[in-house]
Design an enzyme around this catalytic site. Structure first.
Site, PDB file in Angstrom:
ATOM      1  N   LYS A  61     -18.184 -11.283   8.887  1.00  0.00           N
ATOM      2  CA  LYS A  61     -17.608 -10.308   7.937  1.00  0.00           C
ATOM      3  C   LYS A  61     -17.566 -10.937   6.549  1.00  0.00           C
ATOM      4  O   LYS A  61     -16.579 -11.582   6.167  1.00  0.00           O
ATOM      5  CB  LYS A  61     -16.202  -9.901   8.405  1.00  0.00           C
ATOM      6  CG  LYS A  61     -15.486  -8.950   7.454  1.00  0.00           C
ATOM      7  CD  LYS A  61     -14.300  -8.261   8.119  1.00  0.00           C
ATOM      8  CE  LYS A  61     -13.503  -7.465   7.117  1.00  0.00           C
ATOM      9  NZ  LYS A  61     -12.561  -6.537   7.728  1.00  0.00           N
ATOM     10  N   ARG A  78      -9.483  -0.979   2.586  1.00  0.00           N
ATOM     11  CA  ARG A  78      -9.186  -0.067   1.480  1.00  0.00           C
ATOM     12  C   ARG A  78     -10.258   1.003   1.296  1.00  0.00           C
ATOM     13  O   ARG A  78      -9.944   2.166   1.057  1.00  0.00           O
ATOM     14  CB  ARG A  78      -9.009  -0.870   0.179  1.00  0.00           C
ATOM     15  CG  ARG A  78      -7.683  -1.577   0.116  1.00  0.00           C
ATOM     16  CD  ARG A  78      -7.678  -2.685  -0.902  1.00  0.00           C
ATOM     17  NE  ARG A  78      -8.423  -3.852  -0.456  1.00  0.00           N
ATOM     18  CZ  ARG A  78      -8.560  -4.973  -1.162  1.00  0.00           C
ATOM     19  NH1 ARG A  78      -8.010  -5.059  -2.355  1.00  0.00           N
ATOM     20  NH2 ARG A  78      -9.232  -5.987  -0.679  1.00  0.00           N
ATOM     21  N   GLU A 109     -14.540 -14.160   9.213  1.00  0.00           N
ATOM     22  CA  GLU A 109     -14.449 -13.565   7.870  1.00  0.00           C
ATOM     23  C   GLU A 109     -14.172 -14.620   6.808  1.00  0.00           C
ATOM     24  O   GLU A 109     -13.025 -14.977   6.560  1.00  0.00           O
ATOM     25  CB  GLU A 109     -13.348 -12.491   7.822  1.00  0.00           C
ATOM     26  CG  GLU A 109     -13.244 -11.853   6.443  1.00  0.00           C
ATOM     27  CD  GLU A 109     -12.165 -10.782   6.317  1.00  0.00           C
ATOM     28  OE1 GLU A 109     -11.313 -10.666   7.208  1.00  0.00           O
ATOM     29  OE2 GLU A 109     -12.179 -10.067   5.311  1.00  0.00           O
ATOM     30  N   SER A 152     -14.603  -4.654   2.031  1.00  0.00           N
ATOM     31  CA  SER A 152     -14.796  -3.950   0.757  1.00  0.00           C
ATOM     32  C   SER A 152     -14.198  -4.742  -0.406  1.00  0.00           C
ATOM     33  O   SER A 152     -14.672  -4.606  -1.545  1.00  0.00           O
ATOM     34  CB  SER A 152     -14.265  -2.518   0.811  1.00  0.00           C
ATOM     35  OG  SER A 152     -12.893  -2.446   1.103  1.00  0.00           O
ATOM     36  N   GLY A 153     -13.152  -5.502  -0.170  1.00  0.00           N
ATOM     37  CA  GLY A 153     -12.675  -6.509  -1.129  1.00  0.00           C
ATOM     38  C   GLY A 153     -12.235  -6.034  -2.493  1.00  0.00           C
ATOM     39  O   GLY A 153     -12.289  -6.810  -3.440  1.00  0.00           O
ATOM     40  N   GLY A 154     -11.822  -4.760  -2.626  1.00  0.00           N
ATOM     41  CA  GLY A 154     -11.373  -4.294  -3.938  1.00  0.00           C
ATOM     42  C   GLY A 154     -12.403  -3.418  -4.641  1.00  0.00           C
ATOM     43  O   GLY A 154     -12.145  -2.922  -5.739  1.00  0.00           O
ATOM     44  N   ARG A 172       0.840  -1.208   0.000  1.00  0.00           N
ATOM     45  CA  ARG A 172       0.000   0.000   0.000  1.00  0.00           C
ATOM     46  C   ARG A 172       0.876   1.259   0.000  1.00  0.00           C
ATOM     47  O   ARG A 172       0.612   2.215  -0.714  1.00  0.00           O
ATOM     48  CB  ARG A 172      -0.902   0.043   1.234  1.00  0.00           C
ATOM     49  CG  ARG A 172      -1.807  -1.161   1.408  1.00  0.00           C
ATOM     50  CD  ARG A 172      -3.176  -0.958   0.772  1.00  0.00           C
ATOM     51  NE  ARG A 172      -4.070  -2.033   1.145  1.00  0.00           N
ATOM     52  CZ  ARG A 172      -4.200  -3.195   0.492  1.00  0.00           C
ATOM     53  NH1 ARG A 172      -3.502  -3.422  -0.596  1.00  0.00           N
ATOM     54  NH2 ARG A 172      -5.039  -4.125   0.927  1.00  0.00           N
TER      55      ARG A 172
HETATM   56  P1  13P Z   1     -10.852  -4.577   2.537  1.00  0.00           P
HETATM   57  O1  13P Z   1     -12.036  -3.776   2.996  1.00  0.00           O
HETATM   58  O2  13P Z   1      -9.753  -3.743   1.929  1.00  0.00           O
HETATM   59  O3  13P Z   1     -11.244  -5.763   1.710  1.00  0.00           O
HETATM   60  O4  13P Z   1     -10.172  -5.152   3.852  1.00  0.00           O
HETATM   61  C1  13P Z   1     -10.966  -5.682   4.821  1.00  0.00           C
HETATM   62  C2  13P Z   1     -10.264  -6.785   5.498  1.00  0.00           C
HETATM   63  O5  13P Z   1     -10.090  -6.748   6.705  1.00  0.00           O
HETATM   64  C3  13P Z   1      -9.797  -7.929   4.690  1.00  0.00           C
HETATM   65  O6  13P Z   1      -9.388  -8.960   5.520  1.00  0.00           O
END
Ligand code: 13P
Length: 336
Positions: free
Chosen positions: A217, A290, A175, A259-261, A31
């Site tokens: 999550k 992100r 998650e 958010s996953g991208g 990042r």
């Molecule tokens: P993102 O929202 O960037 O996907 O990250 C969340 C997260 O904790 C992934 O493990």
């Protein structure tokens, strides 16, 4: 109400969400490289501390997920990082898995590791102030994947992790992330995510997890990044809700999406519609990495001394996400 349920509600109530600032040093280096800032422990701390001491923390953020390096650091104000987070009214949390490794037996898939010595590590994190934890299982989509082996083994470790975390008096974030990579349709994502979540709850129940003391999550239901069958935000929201209604037991108090991208705006808009249509008792909020940090990181990288300016960018993003968690976000508010 159990103590664990109280922690969940403290983190997720009133539109508050989770700031996922638990990037491992490897991920954080990527990042920071992307904005040309050297990835030193000092710079990683400076950026994170800037977010954790912003005004937006008090109003919008109910919990922060930390990485091992950060939970052990001390801020400029001489408070430890968990103290700094608690002062703002948010709950400190910690990522406790040690990453996704190649799954023996199905080497194109991953299994998340970190159970060895976990009971002792949890006790140490609890002493440092953590009251919730995160473990991420990761699944890729194709016609053959996720395989039965991946579904079973990832759900099993998520359940064993959750049992140890609850034993230590903390709330586990469960998650199971189905990745966006690929050219699959949203319908395929719906079917595969349903299988993944269903299997996770089967295992959580076998392991006697108190479901009122967890946070799920999940990913939203989206077409693959390379799919040519794009769908509207309304359809994304409806499919996501249907998947969760069909597969998540009603004892679970809260769902906080990754958010996953997705871009910041996509992740906000989709969450807003999910809440507009939400006809369940689940709290539906965000646990974004992100989608909460991207703009702030970009701004900060060009103005590393401008703490207040960076905080302003972060506050706006967190404000928009919290409005979305209440179904009150709009494009007009976004532009203000
Ligand atoms: P993102 O929202 O960037 O996907 O990250 C969340 C997260 O904790 C992934 O493990």
């Amino acid at each position: 109400m159990s103590e664990l349920n109280k922690i969940v509600l403290k983190i997720l109530s009133n539109g508050k969400g989770i700031l996922a600032a638990d990037e491992s040093n490897g991920t954080m280096t990527k990042r920071l490289d992307s904005v040309n800032v050297p990835s030193s422990p000092e710079n990683r701390l400076l950026f994170r501390e800037t977010l954790f001491s912003s005004d937006g923390m008090k109003e919008f953020i109910g919990g922060v997920i930390l990485y091992d390096e950060t939970i052990n650091q001390t801020s400029n104000s001489k408070k430890t990082i968990p103290e700094l987070i608690s002062t703002s009214g948010a709950v400190p949390g910690i990522k406790v898995d040690t990453g996704a490794k190649v799954l023996a037996g199905s080497t194109k898939e991953k299994i998340t590791e970190g159970l060895d010595g976990l009971r002792e590590r949890l006790q140490r994190y609890h002493k440092l102030g953590a009251r919730f934890t995160k473990w991420r299982g990761v699944y890729n989509i194709s016609d053959k994947y996720p395989s039965k082996l991946s579904l079973h083994s990832n759900a099993h470790v998520l359940a064993r992790y959750s049992a140890l975390v609850q034993e230590c008096g903390m709330v586990p974030i469960v998650e199971p992330e189905v990745l966006m990579d690929g050219d699959h349709s949203a319908e395929t994502c719906f079917n595969k995510t349903s299988e993944v979540i269903k299997k996770c709850f089967e295992e959580l129940m076998i392991h006697k997890i108190d479901l009122s003391g967890i946070i799920l999550k999940p990913n939203m239901i989206l077409p693959g990044t390379n799919s040519n069958k794009k769908i509207s935000s309304e359809e994304i929201a409806k499919l996501t809700l249907r998947c969760l209604k069909e597969n998540v037991p009603s004892d679970v108090p809260g769902i906080a999406f990754l958010s996953g991208g997705q871009t910041e705006i996509e992740a906000t808009k989709n969450l807003n519609l999910i809440n507009k249509y939400n006809d369940t008792n689940f709290i539906m909020t965000y646990s974004y990495g992100r989608a909460l940090q991207q703009s702030a990181l970009k701004f900060w990288s060009k103005n590393i001394q401008d703490i207040q300016g960076t905080q302003k960018v972060f506050n706006h993003r967190a404000n928009m996400c919290t409005l979305a968690a209440q179904g009150k976000w709009s494009e007009e508010l976004e532009k203000k």
